[in-house]
Design an enzyme around this catalytic site. Structure first.
Site, PDB file in Angstrom:
ATOM      1  N   SER A 298       0.813  -1.214   0.000  1.00  0.00           N
ATOM      2  CA  SER A 298       0.000   0.000   0.000  1.00  0.00           C
ATOM      3  C   SER A 298       0.851   1.270   0.000  1.00  0.00           C
ATOM      4  O   SER A 298       1.608   1.510  -0.928  1.00  0.00           O
ATOM      5  CB  SER A 298      -0.956  -0.052   1.203  1.00  0.00           C
ATOM      6  OG  SER A 298      -1.901   0.972   1.156  1.00  0.00           O
ATOM      7  N   ASP A 309      11.224   4.813  -9.529  1.00  0.00           N
ATOM      8  CA  ASP A 309      11.002   5.407 -10.851  1.00  0.00           C
ATOM      9  C   ASP A 309      11.947   6.580 -11.114  1.00  0.00           C
ATOM     10  O   ASP A 309      12.435   6.751 -12.235  1.00  0.00           O
ATOM     11  CB  ASP A 309       9.560   5.874 -10.981  1.00  0.00           C
ATOM     12  CG  ASP A 309       8.600   4.732 -11.298  1.00  0.00           C
ATOM     13  OD1 ASP A 309       9.061   3.577 -11.388  1.00  0.00           O
ATOM     14  OD2 ASP A 309       7.392   4.985 -11.446  1.00  0.00           O
ATOM     15  N   LYS A 323      -0.498  -4.252  -3.278  1.00  0.00           N
ATOM     16  CA  LYS A 323      -1.783  -3.669  -2.894  1.00  0.00           C
ATOM     17  C   LYS A 323      -1.825  -2.262  -3.487  1.00  0.00           C
ATOM     18  O   LYS A 323      -1.407  -1.301  -2.868  1.00  0.00           O
ATOM     19  CB  LYS A 323      -1.920  -3.636  -1.373  1.00  0.00           C
ATOM     20  CG  LYS A 323      -3.362  -3.534  -0.866  1.00  0.00           C
ATOM     21  CD  LYS A 323      -3.899  -2.134  -0.922  1.00  0.00           C
ATOM     22  CE  LYS A 323      -5.252  -2.039  -0.247  1.00  0.00           C
ATOM     23  NZ  LYS A 323      -5.854  -0.692  -0.353  1.00  0.00           N
TER      24      LYS A 323
END
Length: 424
Positions: A298, A309, A323
């Protein structure tokens, strides 16, 4: 956890009773398609089954029980995080716990009709007993959990501090069920643990993204920097996530101003983007390693995905939980409610990790048996009087050792992920 309650109540909540009482969709302009039945056909089928059962079942069945059971099954068929709550369940679910409860310290989801452990929270009875991310709870005090709602699972596990609960666990790779008898405690979850690894590497463990996560993390960073830290290990292993607002703030500790951290996108609610708002607390030239495993979920995955990234950090460990969805709590007129998945979230590079997880840059495995040995060693050290707030043992923690070696410029080789066996 429902995560951050992002969206306002939606009109869908008011349409559900109309759909089921009327048995058809008013104003629907369904195209006739030989391959697919329209919504009205399926609702008519539902009403037929309801009426036949009501008229012919061996005893006169409760309409409320039948409808609640059907609604519960409807939501459970969608994904592991959507749920229907009866009025009493919804009232109890929405009550604030203020960070304390009598339980065993695990975050759970639902998979294939069973509760599955997202992560045991460090320092809690579940963690000390050896319950692991990915464990499937098949019985609670002898009660089968098949198709049991998450609310009921949580209710059975929680209880008065000092009382016990017995969990029967299925663990992948173990050929027999495991039984854990756990004593419930008041769970006070610390947000952050921090210490120096050596004279220039600071270690920070973020246990959970609760209300004070960012403020405690900021304090820890400043304290470590005052001791000479200019490289950091950010440990998100077994962090089940929490509040989205905290995830954005935590990411901003490492990322510069006006960087996209995450965006959510749903079929109805559209797209919402979340950006950093100030300059980073940790200078951009300071190297960072993020540690992850199957219990990283999460909000913890949001931060991991953003740092990966932007290549702001090197991610070491094992694939995260996966999740990547947003749930909204929707009250209904009779006091019942829904917890409904309304969107998926995406990393800055546009990657949706829901049910997929995030693969680390460097894969380093940490077998369950070795984890148990680490926990036991630390417990023994504390029993013998070791008063360190954070005990780090790189010689017994291969992922931590890999992070230290990487920051010290030593070669760290990524392990190969074993391909899944093809069904014969």
């Amino acid at each position: 956890m429902t995560g951050e309650r992002l969206m306002k109540k939606v009109s869908l909540a008011l349409t559900i009773p109309i759909v089921f009482v009327g048995g058809f969709l008013v104003g629907a302009k369904a195209e006739q398609n030989k391959k697919h039945q329209s919504d009205a056909d399926y609702i008519r089928l539902f009403m037929d089954v309801f009426e036949i059962t009501k008229q012919n079942y061996v005893v006169n069945p409760s309409t409320k029980k039948m409808i609640y059971g059907a609604l519960n099954g409807m939501l459970q068929s969608l994904d592991p995080f959507s749920d229907f709550f009866t009025p009493s369940e919804f009232k109890e679910f929405t009550q604030d716990t203020e960070g304390e409860f009598g339980g065993i310290g695990i975050e759970i989801a639902r998979k294939d009709g069973r509760p599955i452990v997202i992560a045991p929270i460090e320092g809690t009875p579940a963690y000390r007993a050896g319950i692991r991310a990915g464990d499937v709870i098949i019985k609670i005090n002898g009660k089968d959990t098949s198709n049991m709602s998450l609310f009921k699972v949580i209710k059975l596990i929680k209880g008065k501090p000092g009382t016990t609960v017995t969990l029967t666990i299925f663990r992948k790779g173990v050929d027999h069920p495991l039984t854990f008898k756990l004593t419930r405690e008041i769970i006070k979850v610390p947000a952050v643990k921090a210490t120096m690894v050596d004279n220039h590497i600071g270690y920070i463990k973020l246990v959970q993204f609760q209300e004070n996560a960012y403020s405690e993390l900021a304090k820890a960073v400043k304290k470590l920097e005052s001791k000479g830290a200019n490289e950091f290990i950010f440990d998100l292993r077994n962090d089940p996530g929490g509040l989205l607002t905290q995830a954005i703030k935590v990411a901003n500790v490492f990322l510069p101003k006006d960087k996209l951290v995450v965006y959510t996108k749903g079929r109805v609610v559209g797209e919402h983007k979340y950006y950093t708002k100030h300059n980073p607390l940790i200078p951009m030239q300071d190297k960072v390693v993020v540690l992850v495993n199957g219990g990283t979920a999460s909000a913890a995955e949001i931060v991991t995905g953003a740092l990966k990234d932007y290549k702001r950090a090197t991610v070491i460990g094992e694939k995260t939980f996966g999740k990547g969805s947003v749930q909204n709590l929707i009250p209904l007129e009779n006091g019942a409610g829904l917890k409904l998945t309304i969107a998926y979230w995406y990393t800055p590079a546009g990657i949706c990790i829901n049910k997929k997880g995030i693969m680390p840059d460097i894969l380093i495995k940490f077998p369950a048996k070795e984890q148990e040995e680490l926990i036991k060693t630390i417990e023994d050290m504390r029993l013998k009087g070791d008063k360190q707030k954070v005990i780090l043992l790189p010689n017994k923690d291969p992922q931590l050792k890999a992070a230290i070696d990487y920051l010290e410029g030593k070669p760290v080789k990524s392990e190969e992920e074993k391909p899944k066996k093809e069904a014969s």
